[in-house]
Write a protein that holds these residues in place. Structure first.
Motif, PDB file in Angstrom:
ATOM      1  N   PRO A 155       0.598  -1.383  -0.255  1.00 28.69           N
ATOM      2  CA  PRO A 155       0.252   0.535  -0.175  1.00 28.69           C
ATOM      3  C   PRO A 155       0.845   1.130  -0.213  1.00 28.69           C
ATOM      4  CG  PRO A 155      -0.072  -0.686   1.788  1.00 28.69           C
ATOM      5  CD  PRO A 155       0.737  -1.976   1.161  1.00 28.69           C
ATOM      6  N   SER A 156       1.880   1.091   0.195  1.00 30.23           N
ATOM      7  CA  SER A 156       2.800   2.593   0.334  1.00 30.23           C
ATOM      8  C   SER A 156       4.699   1.840   0.526  1.00 30.23           C
ATOM      9  CB  SER A 156       2.548   3.419   2.006  1.00 30.23           C
ATOM     10  OG  SER A 156       3.877   4.041   2.030  1.00 30.23           O
ATOM     11  N   ALA A 157       4.954   3.290   0.233  1.00 30.88           N
ATOM     12  CA  ALA A 157       6.529   2.389   0.004  1.00 30.88           C
ATOM     13  C   ALA A 157       7.279   3.468   1.453  1.00 30.88           C
ATOM     14  CB  ALA A 157       6.725   3.187  -1.100  1.00 30.88           C
ATOM     15  N   LEU A 158       6.132   2.888   2.462  1.00 30.28           N
ATOM     16  CA  LEU A 158       6.761   3.043   4.136  1.00 30.28           C
ATOM     17  C   LEU A 158       5.725   1.530   4.084  1.00 30.28           C
ATOM     18  CD1 LEU A 158       5.661   6.386   4.856  1.00 30.28           C
ATOM     19  CD2 LEU A 158       7.660   5.486   4.252  1.00 30.28           C
ATOM     20  N   THR A 159       6.102   0.642   4.172  1.00 31.40           N
ATOM     21  CA  THR A 159       5.233  -0.965   4.025  1.00 31.40           C
ATOM     22  C   THR A 159       6.352  -1.773   3.952  1.00 31.40           C
ATOM     23  OG1 THR A 159       3.785  -1.008   2.384  1.00 31.40           O
ATOM     24  CG2 THR A 159       2.596  -0.512   4.556  1.00 31.40           C
ATOM     25  N   ILE A 170       8.535  -1.817  17.055  1.00 30.73           N
ATOM     26  CA  ILE A 170       8.447  -1.336  15.351  1.00 30.73           C
ATOM     27  C   ILE A 170       6.923  -2.113  15.134  1.00 30.73           C
ATOM     28  CG2 ILE A 170       9.703  -3.493  14.054  1.00 30.73           C
ATOM     29  CD1 ILE A 170      12.005  -3.871  16.380  1.00 30.73           C
ATOM     30  N   PRO A 171       6.868  -1.611  14.389  1.00 27.76           N
ATOM     31  CA  PRO A 171       5.181  -1.976  14.177  1.00 27.76           C
ATOM     32  C   PRO A 171       5.080  -2.855  12.652  1.00 27.76           C
ATOM     33  CG  PRO A 171       6.005  -0.190  12.786  1.00 27.76           C
ATOM     34  CD  PRO A 171       6.876  -0.375  13.926  1.00 27.76           C
ATOM     35  N   TRP A 172       5.158  -3.868  13.444  1.00 22.94           N
ATOM     36  CA  TRP A 172       5.296  -5.046  12.116  1.00 22.94           C
ATOM     37  C   TRP A 172       3.835  -5.537  12.593  1.00 22.94           C
ATOM     38  CZ3 TRP A 172       9.198  -7.867  15.032  1.00 22.94           C
ATOM     39  CH2 TRP A 172      10.425  -8.430  14.585  1.00 22.94           C
ATOM     40  N   ASN A 199       5.606   1.484   8.553  1.00 23.97           N
ATOM     41  CA  ASN A 199       6.277   2.399   9.554  1.00 23.97           C
ATOM     42  C   ASN A 199       5.115   3.693   8.809  1.00 23.97           C
ATOM     43  OD1 ASN A 199       8.596   2.560  10.554  1.00 23.97           O
ATOM     44  ND2 ASN A 199       9.759   1.232   8.533  1.00 23.97           N
ATOM     45  N   ARG A 200       4.218   2.972   7.672  1.00 26.55           N
ATOM     46  CA  ARG A 200       3.207   4.802   7.771  1.00 26.55           C
ATOM     47  C   ARG A 200       3.126   5.445   9.343  1.00 26.55           C
ATOM     48  NH1 ARG A 200      -1.642   1.861   5.128  1.00 26.55           N
ATOM     49  NH2 ARG A 200      -1.015   0.423   6.277  1.00 26.55           N
ATOM     50  N   PRO A 201       2.795   6.948   8.657  1.00 29.64           N
ATOM     51  CA  PRO A 201       1.880   7.528  10.275  1.00 29.64           C
ATOM     52  C   PRO A 201       0.757   6.687  10.683  1.00 29.64           C
ATOM     53  CG  PRO A 201       3.269   9.186   8.353  1.00 29.64           C
ATOM     54  CD  PRO A 201       2.840   8.302   7.407  1.00 29.64           C
ATOM     55  N   SER A 202       0.842   7.090  11.687  1.00 32.30           N
ATOM     56  CA  SER A 202      -0.559   6.477  12.221  1.00 32.30           C
ATOM     57  C   SER A 202      -2.524   7.487  12.111  1.00 32.30           C
ATOM     58  CB  SER A 202      -0.969   7.011  13.630  1.00 32.30           C
ATOM     59  OG  SER A 202       0.349   5.784  14.211  1.00 32.30           O
ATOM     60  N   ALA A 203      -1.720   8.604  11.696  1.00 31.03           N
ATOM     61  CA  ALA A 203      -3.075   9.379  10.848  1.00 31.03           C
ATOM     62  C   ALA A 203      -3.163   8.394   9.603  1.00 31.03           C
ATOM     63  CB  ALA A 203      -2.846  10.668  10.679  1.00 31.03           C
TER      64      ALA A 203
END
Length: 281
Positions: A91-95, A136-138, A179-183
């Motif tokens: 879904p994102s370059a941050l995942t 760590i947001p796994w 690693n996407r922002p929570s918002a």
């Protein structure tokens, strides 16, 4: 710590080196369960991909029909970090996939087997290959029919790492580093909630539909003023509303034949993972 979507970064030197060795020797390796048990409304399977990587899978239904080991295909595979069939679905370059546990689990009930379930199915992955760290947001993601991976996490915990989510349908499941922002995560989940409602209004009774719309508006209004407690309360109210709705009010059955949409299960999946995100801000 940021990770790109197109390749794995190191969590530790040892883990990263091990992962690279696995990729070079076991690309496209697909395994079936070493053990598989089906008991009432519960499936448990152990899948061994290497001497270092195993995964225990648990699937639990509220109410299932025709559930037996012959009706469901379960596989797991080690991922190739350059495989576009995976990276293009992020879904994102941050995942990104997790170094040390680059594993995709697929659950595919056979279309002609007559299997079905009502409401939600709980899916849990447990592995000793990585170790739970709260910072760590796994997260547990799912993808249906080759589509984009979506976060469905409702719990992460230790022992060594356990991730749990719910689903109203089946396909692929994977642990990703998010690693996407929570918002951004929360907004995506609210948007998915609205998309499910808008795409299935003909499968929801008018009174329930109006109540769901009102509840989603309450969530959006609370988030617009950064009132996370009010948003969480509105989500809890929606979960209670939909969970208590009958099959006469909302389509609530999934069948392996793929001819019906489990709207109740899809909505509860989004609401429960949204509650998780709000609670972990």
């Amino acid at each position: 710590m940021m990770f790109t979507a197109m390749k794995f970064r190191q969590l530790t030197t040892v883990v990263a080196t091990t992962a690279l060795l696995l990729f070079s020797t076991a690309q496209a390796q697909v395994v079936t369960p070493a053990t598989l048990t089906v008991d009432d409304n519960k499936i448990q399977a152990k899948l061994t991909l290497s001497s270092l990587i195993e995964v225990d899978l648990t699937v639990e239904f509220e109410n299932s029909i025709g559930l037996n080991a012959n009706n469901i295909d379960i596989t797991a595979e080690l991922l190739d970090p350059t495989d576009l069939t995976i990276t293009d679905r992020l879904p994102s370059a941050l995942t990104s996939a997790v170094s040390g546990f680059p594993v995709l689990v697929s659950i595919s009930p056979k279309a002609d087997a007559g299997f079905g379930f009502e409401g939600l199915a709980m899916v849990e992955l447990y592995t000793k290959a990585i170790h739970y760290t709260p910072t760590i947001p796994w997260r547990l993601f799912t993808s249906h029919d080759g589509g984009e991976f979506e976060d469905i996490t409702t719990l992460t915990s230790s022992g060594s790492f356990r991730a749990r989510g719910s689903t109203g349908q089946f396909s692929d499941f994977i642990i990703l580093l998010d690693n996407r922002p929570s918002a951004s995560v929360i907004n995506d989940k609210v948007a998915s909630l609205s998309t499910i409602v808008n795409g299935n209004r003909n499968k929801i009774a008018a009174l329930l539909e109006a109540a769901i719309d009102s509840g989603i508006n309450d969530v959006q209004s609370a988030l617009a003023v950064n009132d996370d407690d009010a948003a969480l309360a509105a989500v809890d109210s929606l979960i209670s509303l939909i969970d208590n709705a009958s099959g006469n009010e909302i389509a609530d059955v999934w069948r392996s034949s793929g001819d019906v949409v489990n709207v109740k299960g899809l909505l509860l999946t989004q609401l429960q993972t949204l509650r998780f995100s709000l609670r972990t801000l």
